[in-house]
Motif scaffolding. Structure first.
Motif, mmCIF file in Angstrom:
data_model
loop_
_atom_site.group_PDB
_atom_site.id
_atom_site.type_symbol
_atom_site.label_atom_id
_atom_site.label_comp_id
_atom_site.label_asym_id
_atom_site.label_seq_id
_atom_site.Cartn_x
_atom_site.Cartn_y
_atom_site.Cartn_z
ATOM 1 N N ASP A 3 0.829 -1.212 0.000
ATOM 2 C CA ASP A 3 0.000 0.000 0.000
ATOM 3 C C ASP A 3 0.867 1.268 0.000
ATOM 4 O O ASP A 3 0.506 2.258 -0.633
ATOM 5 C CB ASP A 3 -0.931 0.025 1.212
ATOM 6 N N LYS A 4 1.991 1.218 0.691
ATOM 7 C CA LYS A 4 2.869 2.390 0.805
ATOM 8 C C LYS A 4 3.634 2.676 -0.484
ATOM 9 O O LYS A 4 4.144 3.778 -0.665
ATOM 10 C CB LYS A 4 3.866 2.216 1.952
ATOM 11 N N PHE A 32 -3.252 -3.044 -5.718
ATOM 12 C CA PHE A 32 -4.213 -3.784 -6.546
ATOM 13 C C PHE A 32 -3.608 -5.154 -6.832
ATOM 14 O O PHE A 32 -2.594 -5.267 -7.523
ATOM 15 C CB PHE A 32 -4.487 -3.022 -7.849
ATOM 16 N N VAL A 33 -4.225 -6.187 -6.276
ATOM 17 C CA VAL A 33 -3.699 -7.547 -6.403
ATOM 18 C C VAL A 33 -4.649 -8.376 -7.261
ATOM 19 O O VAL A 33 -5.857 -8.402 -7.018
ATOM 20 C CB VAL A 33 -3.537 -8.214 -5.019
ATOM 21 N N ALA A 34 -4.080 -9.039 -8.251
ATOM 22 C CA ALA A 34 -4.868 -9.910 -9.123
ATOM 23 C C ALA A 34 -4.197 -11.275 -9.209
ATOM 24 O O ALA A 34 -2.972 -11.381 -9.132
ATOM 25 C CB ALA A 34 -4.984 -9.297 -10.518
ATOM 26 N N PHE A 35 -5.023 -12.284 -9.336
ATOM 27 C CA PHE A 35 -4.532 -13.635 -9.606
ATOM 28 C C PHE A 35 -4.982 -13.994 -11.013
ATOM 29 O O PHE A 35 -6.159 -13.850 -11.342
ATOM 30 C CB PHE A 35 -5.083 -14.630 -8.581
ATOM 31 N N LEU A 92 0.838 -7.639 -8.896
ATOM 32 C CA LEU A 92 0.641 -6.414 -8.114
ATOM 33 C C LEU A 92 0.836 -5.210 -9.016
ATOM 34 O O LEU A 92 1.871 -5.090 -9.682
ATOM 35 C CB LEU A 92 1.649 -6.319 -6.964
ATOM 36 N N VAL A 93 -0.167 -4.346 -9.041
ATOM 37 C CA VAL A 93 -0.112 -3.099 -9.805
ATOM 38 C C VAL A 93 -0.810 -1.997 -9.009
ATOM 39 O O VAL A 93 -1.335 -2.240 -7.930
ATOM 40 C CB VAL A 93 -0.764 -3.245 -11.206
ATOM 41 N N THR A 94 -0.855 -0.809 -9.590
ATOM 42 C CA THR A 94 -1.442 0.344 -8.910
ATOM 43 C C THR A 94 -2.956 0.287 -8.842
ATOM 44 O O THR A 94 -3.554 0.523 -7.790
ATOM 45 C CB THR A 94 -1.026 1.642 -9.630
ATOM 46 N N ASP A 95 -3.595 -0.018 -9.970
ATOM 47 C CA ASP A 95 -5.055 0.024 -10.038
ATOM 48 C C ASP A 95 -5.531 -0.759 -11.256
ATOM 49 O O ASP A 95 -4.727 -1.378 -11.962
ATOM 50 C CB ASP A 95 -5.555 1.474 -10.087
ATOM 51 N N MET A 96 -6.836 -0.725 -11.511
ATOM 52 C CA MET A 96 -7.414 -1.463 -12.628
ATOM 53 C C MET A 96 -6.861 -0.997 -13.974
ATOM 54 O O MET A 96 -6.636 -1.807 -14.868
ATOM 55 C CB MET A 96 -8.946 -1.339 -12.614
ATOM 56 N N VAL A 97 -6.640 0.287 -14.107
ATOM 57 C CA VAL A 97 -6.075 0.818 -15.352
ATOM 58 C C VAL A 97 -4.692 0.212 -15.592
ATOM 59 O O VAL A 97 -4.365 -0.219 -16.703
ATOM 60 C CB VAL A 97 -6.012 2.370 -15.321
ATOM 61 N N ASN A 104 -10.272 -8.200 -0.348
ATOM 62 C CA ASN A 104 -9.706 -7.952 0.970
ATOM 63 C C ASN A 104 -8.721 -9.063 1.293
ATOM 64 O O ASN A 104 -9.027 -10.241 1.104
ATOM 65 C CB ASN A 104 -10.822 -7.904 2.029
ATOM 66 N N GLU A 105 -7.557 -8.701 1.787
ATOM 67 C CA GLU A 105 -6.558 -9.684 2.170
ATOM 68 C C GLU A 105 -6.865 -10.129 3.605
ATOM 69 O O GLU A 105 -6.717 -9.364 4.546
ATOM 70 C CB GLU A 105 -5.164 -9.069 2.076
ATOM 71 N N VAL A 106 -7.308 -11.350 3.763
ATOM 72 C CA VAL A 106 -7.714 -11.871 5.059
ATOM 73 C C VAL A 106 -6.514 -12.379 5.847
ATOM 74 O O VAL A 106 -6.391 -12.145 7.044
ATOM 75 C CB VAL A 106 -8.772 -13.000 4.891
ATOM 76 N N LYS A 107 -5.601 -13.064 5.170
ATOM 77 C CA LYS A 107 -4.392 -13.552 5.824
ATOM 78 C C LYS A 107 -3.235 -13.522 4.832
ATOM 79 O O LYS A 107 -3.399 -13.916 3.680
ATOM 80 C CB LYS A 107 -4.582 -14.992 6.328
ATOM 81 N N HIS A 108 -2.115 -13.040 5.291
ATOM 82 C CA HIS A 108 -0.898 -13.037 4.498
ATOM 83 C C HIS A 108 0.241 -13.316 5.463
ATOM 84 O O HIS A 108 0.452 -12.560 6.406
ATOM 85 C CB HIS A 108 -0.684 -11.696 3.798
#
Length: 152
Positions: free
Chosen positions: A59-60, A65-68, A111-116, A142-146
Motif C-alpha cells: 500500500d505504501k 491492486f492484487v490480481a490472480f 501487483l499493480v497500482t489500479d485497474m487501469v 480484501n486480504e484476510v491472511k498473508h
C-alpha cells in the motif's frame, strides 16, 4: 531433515524478525551468542535459510491492486512451457508464478497500482507472450491472511 526444538524456535524467530542480533536471539533461546551464530550458519549452509529480505508494504508503494491470473497455454510442449516461464519471470508486476495442475497451466500473482494499470499490464505485457491460449483473472477484495512464516 530433522530439527531439534531450539532449531525450530530459532527458525521461527528469524522468520518473525531477521534483523534481531545474535545477542537478542541468544537471550530468547537461552544459548550463548556463539551457539546461536553456529546454528544460524548451519541453517544457511543446509539451505534452510536462503536469504534475508525486507518485506515492503504494498500500500505504501502504490501496488495495492492484487490480481490472480490463471493462464492456459495453447499446447503443452516443452518449448511453449520453457518460453512462457522465461518471459513471465521478466515481468516486474508478476510477484509469483506457479505451474499448476487442473484446468489452467499457471497461476500468477500480480501487483499493480489500479485497474487501469492491470489492463495495461494484460494488454501490453502478459498477452504479448506467445502461445497463451486463454487467461482468467480474479481481483482481491480484501486480504484476510498473508504470512511469510513457514511453520517447522
Amino acid at each position: 531433515m530433522t530439527f531439534d526444538a531450539i532449531d525450530k524456535q530459532l527458525i521461527k524467530l528469524l522468520q518473525t524478525d531477521s534483523k534481531q542480533t545474535n545477542k537478542a536471539l541468544s537471550r530468547q533461546l537461552n544459548l550463548s551468542v556463539t551457539a546461536v551464530y553456529e546454528r544460524i550458519k548451519k541453517l544457511e549452509q543446509q539451505g534452510v535459510v536462503g536469504k534475508y529480505v525486507a518485506l515492503v508494504n504494498k500500500d505504501k508503494v502504490q501496488k495495492s491492486f492484487v490480481a490472480f491470473c490463471h493462464i492456459k497455454l495453447e499446447k503443452h510442449s516443452q518449448d511453449y512451457v520453457v518460453q512462457f516461464e522465461k518471459e513471465v519471470t521478466n515481468l516486474n508486476e508478476v510477484m509469483e508464478c506457479y505451474h499448476i495442475s487442473g484446468d489452467y497451466d499457471y497461476l500468477l500473482k500480480v501487483l499493480v497500482t489500479d485497474m487501469v494499470a492491470f489492463r495495461e499490464f494484460m494488454v501490453n505485457k502478459l498477452t504479448t507472450i506467445n502461445h497463451i491460449g486463454s487467461t482468467h483473472s480474479m481481483f482481491v477484495i480484501n486480504e484476510v491472511k498473508h504470512s511469510t512464516i513457514i511453520p517447522v
